[in-house]
Write an enzyme that holds these catalytic residues in place. Structure first.
Site, PDB file in Angstrom:
ATOM      1  N   HIS A  96       0.862  -1.195   0.000  1.00  0.00           N
ATOM      2  CA  HIS A  96       0.000   0.000   0.000  1.00  0.00           C
ATOM      3  C   HIS A  96       0.887   1.229   0.000  1.00  0.00           C
ATOM      4  O   HIS A  96       1.824   1.332   0.786  1.00  0.00           O
ATOM      5  CB  HIS A  96      -0.902   0.019   1.243  1.00  0.00           C
ATOM      6  CG  HIS A  96      -1.738   1.265   1.309  1.00  0.00           C
ATOM      7  ND1 HIS A  96      -2.915   1.409   0.613  1.00  0.00           N
ATOM      8  CD2 HIS A  96      -1.532   2.445   1.938  1.00  0.00           C
ATOM      9  CE1 HIS A  96      -3.405   2.612   0.818  1.00  0.00           C
ATOM     10  NE2 HIS A  96      -2.588   3.256   1.622  1.00  0.00           N
ATOM     11  N   ASP A 175     -15.551   1.944   7.393  1.00  0.00           N
ATOM     12  CA  ASP A 175     -14.505   2.891   6.994  1.00  0.00           C
ATOM     13  C   ASP A 175     -15.003   3.788   5.863  1.00  0.00           C
ATOM     14  O   ASP A 175     -14.716   4.984   5.830  1.00  0.00           O
ATOM     15  CB  ASP A 175     -13.240   2.153   6.554  1.00  0.00           C
ATOM     16  CG  ASP A 175     -12.256   3.134   5.924  1.00  0.00           C
ATOM     17  OD1 ASP A 175     -11.808   4.036   6.652  1.00  0.00           O
ATOM     18  OD2 ASP A 175     -11.982   3.038   4.723  1.00  0.00           O
ATOM     19  N   ARG A 182     -15.129  12.163   7.568  1.00  0.00           N
ATOM     20  CA  ARG A 182     -13.880  12.864   7.930  1.00  0.00           C
ATOM     21  C   ARG A 182     -13.505  13.871   6.858  1.00  0.00           C
ATOM     22  O   ARG A 182     -13.008  14.955   7.152  1.00  0.00           O
ATOM     23  CB  ARG A 182     -12.746  11.842   8.115  1.00  0.00           C
ATOM     24  CG  ARG A 182     -12.884  11.021   9.391  1.00  0.00           C
ATOM     25  CD  ARG A 182     -11.985   9.795   9.344  1.00  0.00           C
ATOM     26  NE  ARG A 182     -10.608  10.138   9.049  1.00  0.00           N
ATOM     27  CZ  ARG A 182      -9.765   9.335   8.380  1.00  0.00           C
ATOM     28  NH1 ARG A 182     -10.161   8.148   7.962  1.00  0.00           N
ATOM     29  NH2 ARG A 182      -8.540   9.721   8.148  1.00  0.00           N
ATOM     30  N   SER A 197      -8.095   3.275   9.134  1.00  0.00           N
ATOM     31  CA  SER A 197      -8.798   3.255   7.848  1.00  0.00           C
ATOM     32  C   SER A 197      -8.033   2.402   6.830  1.00  0.00           C
ATOM     33  O   SER A 197      -8.588   1.481   6.212  1.00  0.00           O
ATOM     34  CB  SER A 197      -8.940   4.703   7.355  1.00  0.00           C
ATOM     35  OG  SER A 197      -9.282   4.755   6.003  1.00  0.00           O
ATOM     36  N   LYS A 201      -8.874  -2.063   5.770  1.00  0.00           N
ATOM     37  CA  LYS A 201      -9.116  -2.594   4.418  1.00  0.00           C
ATOM     38  C   LYS A 201      -8.070  -3.641   4.053  1.00  0.00           C
ATOM     39  O   LYS A 201      -8.382  -4.668   3.462  1.00  0.00           O
ATOM     40  CB  LYS A 201      -9.114  -1.439   3.408  1.00  0.00           C
ATOM     41  CG  LYS A 201     -10.367  -0.562   3.544  1.00  0.00           C
ATOM     42  CD  LYS A 201     -10.304   0.701   2.717  1.00  0.00           C
ATOM     43  CE  LYS A 201      -9.409   1.735   3.316  1.00  0.00           C
ATOM     44  NZ  LYS A 201      -9.575   3.108   2.872  1.00  0.00           N
TER      45      LYS A 201
HETATM   46  N1  URA Z   1      -6.416   6.594   2.724  1.00  0.00           N
HETATM   47  C1  URA Z   1      -7.349   5.869   3.369  1.00  0.00           C
HETATM   48  O1  URA Z   1      -7.768   4.804   2.900  1.00  0.00           O
HETATM   49  N2  URA Z   1      -7.822   6.318   4.537  1.00  0.00           N
HETATM   50  C2  URA Z   1      -7.395   7.483   5.100  1.00  0.00           C
HETATM   51  O2  URA Z   1      -7.852   7.820   6.155  1.00  0.00           O
HETATM   52  C3  URA Z   1      -6.429   8.228   4.411  1.00  0.00           C
HETATM   53  C4  URA Z   1      -5.953   7.756   3.215  1.00  0.00           C
END
Ligand code: URA
Length: 438
Positions: A96, A175, A182, A197, A201
């Protein structure tokens, strides 16, 4: 914390959102059962957006401890499906990136790692704002399809080894709702919320191991290196606590990565890397991340450079694209209009600031302002030089690419002051600053 609040339909809820908000507002640690309830009750609509927004702001101001972040992450994972690749018969490893300008590393990286018999399940997103989305880039390839069923993904992992596809809506729906909230309440920047967050995932996706590319600098989500380091440490701890072997590289995003910023041009550049060429920074980062991923998958001595040189990574790329109905030999879209900016003086290119180049590419049509907007695959910027290059007056510095020449003025506005030519060679900064492990 008091329990038992009656919901409007008469059912008894075990906690009261206001108590949870107050606990965090006053700097306390929210008990595990109350935090799990807060996330669940928000997902099912019992806790209101206004209450969750107040809670998110309290987290932004007062933080969360390691156990709270773990519980928050677990609660978001529990809100949706959890995938498993246990029956695959190969190790799985994902990467990621927190995102940057010209960051197309996933494209050469996934097939490169898959060339060693490791499965790479890469669930990706679309771009919003100045950082591009991996799916947008791949959709420049005629026929290529981002949406795969879980069965298709599994079959492709078994047969090809690498999959880059859209994350289904079933992963961590809490999320999805919280991130959107947010975004409009000034609470995106809270490190515990970013970490939970991203990691909810990735953990729900079911990968055995994970390498994080956490970027800092002008083109990154985290400008400040200390905050990027804190985010990286938090995510590595979360992955490790959840049984996902996780490491992170802290990488410099002050200058655009590679020479292409956009979509189709980034695919072209990725293919150059897979053919054994490509810009030095892209090659360096691809190799560094591939080594990390392969080490976590149990292959610390894999000769990554050889797989780029001898065509194995390219073969895996072609198979990966074809498996998702893309034609790896098809011509990629080319911009109808171009505008080249040349140097007005002789010297050395001392600076090229990632953020304005990302914003300019976005204004040219390579990115989107709203989630539902389309992107123009041929739009973007081709850089001809990078910092440290000797420049002669009149030499091309970069070319803007668009389908509509009326976009050039706004892009050039974003680029005012974004680069500098001076008398002396600038100090080179390492691309990979640190490696962070559990
Ligand atoms: N990417 C995400 O998936 N979540 C966040 O909070 C910030 C960047």
């Amino acid at each position: 914390m008091s329990r038992s609040a009656a919901s409007s339909n008469g059912a008894v809820e075990p906690f009261d959102a206001v108590d949870v908000i107050r606990a965090k507002r006053d700097g306390g640690v929210v008990p595990e059962d109350a935090l799990r309830w807060m996330v669940d009750a928000y997902t099912r609509g019992y806790v209101a957006d206004s209450q969750m927004a107040a809670f998110a702001m309290a987290v932004l101001l007062n933080g969360m401890d390691r156990s709270e972040i773990r519980v928050m992450t677990d609660a978001m994972i529990a809100s949706g499906e959890r995938m498993s690749f246990a029956g695959l018969g190969k190790p799985t490893v994902d990467k990621h990136s927190t995102g940057g300008v010209g960051d197309k590393i996933t494209l050469p990286l996934a097939p490169l790692v898959a060339a060693f018999g490791v499965a790479v399940p890469q669930l990706s997103g679309r771009g919003l704002g100045h950082t591009g989305g991996t799916l947008d880039k791949l959709e420049s390839i005629p026929g290529w399809r981002a949406a795969l069923s879980n069965d298709e993904m599994f079959a492709q992992l078994r047969e090809v080894g690498a999959v880059i596809c859209a994350a289904g809506s079933g992963l961590a729906p809490a999320d999805k709702k919280l991130y959107a909230l947010r975004d409009v309440t000034g609470t995106v920047e809270a490190i515990p919320l970013i970490a939970s967050s991203i990691m909810s995932k990735k953990i729900a996706e079911g990968t055995d191991s994970l390498v994080l590319d956490v970027k800092f600098g002008s083109g990154a989500f985290m400008r400040d290196v200390d905050r990027a380091r804190e985010l990286a440490r938090t995510m590595v701890a979360l992955g490790t606590d959840s049984g996902v072997a996780t490491t992170a590289l802290l990488t410099d995003m002050n200058t655009p990565l590679g020479l292409a910023i956009g979509n189709a041009n980034e695919v072209r550049e990725s293919v150059e890397v897979l053919a054994g060429g490509g810009p030095a920074d892209i090659v360096e980062l691809t190799i560094a991340l591939a080594r990390e991923m392969l080490a976590l998958a149990g292959l610390p001595d894999a000769d990554v450079e050889a797989a780029l040189r001898d065509g194995r990574a390219m073969d895996a790329w072609r198979a990966m694209i074809a498996a998702q109905d893309g034609d790896p030999d098809a011509a990629l879209p080319v911009a109808r209009e171009t505008h080249t900016v040349t140097a007005t003086q002789t010297g050395v290119l001392t600076r090229m600031d990632a953020l304005p180049f990302g914003v300019a590419a976005w204004r040219l049509g390579a990115g989107r302002a709203r989630a539902q907007d389309p992107v123009i695959h041929a739009a973007g910027i081709d850089l001809h030089v990078k910092p440290g290059a000797a420049i002669a007056a009149g030499q091309p510095l970069f070319t803007l690419l668009a389908d509509d020449g009326s976009r050039f003025a706004r892009a050039l506005e974003a680029l005012e002051g974004a680069w500098e030519i001076g008398p002396e060679t600038p100090t080179a900064h390492p691309l990979v600053l640190e490696r962070i492990t559990a």
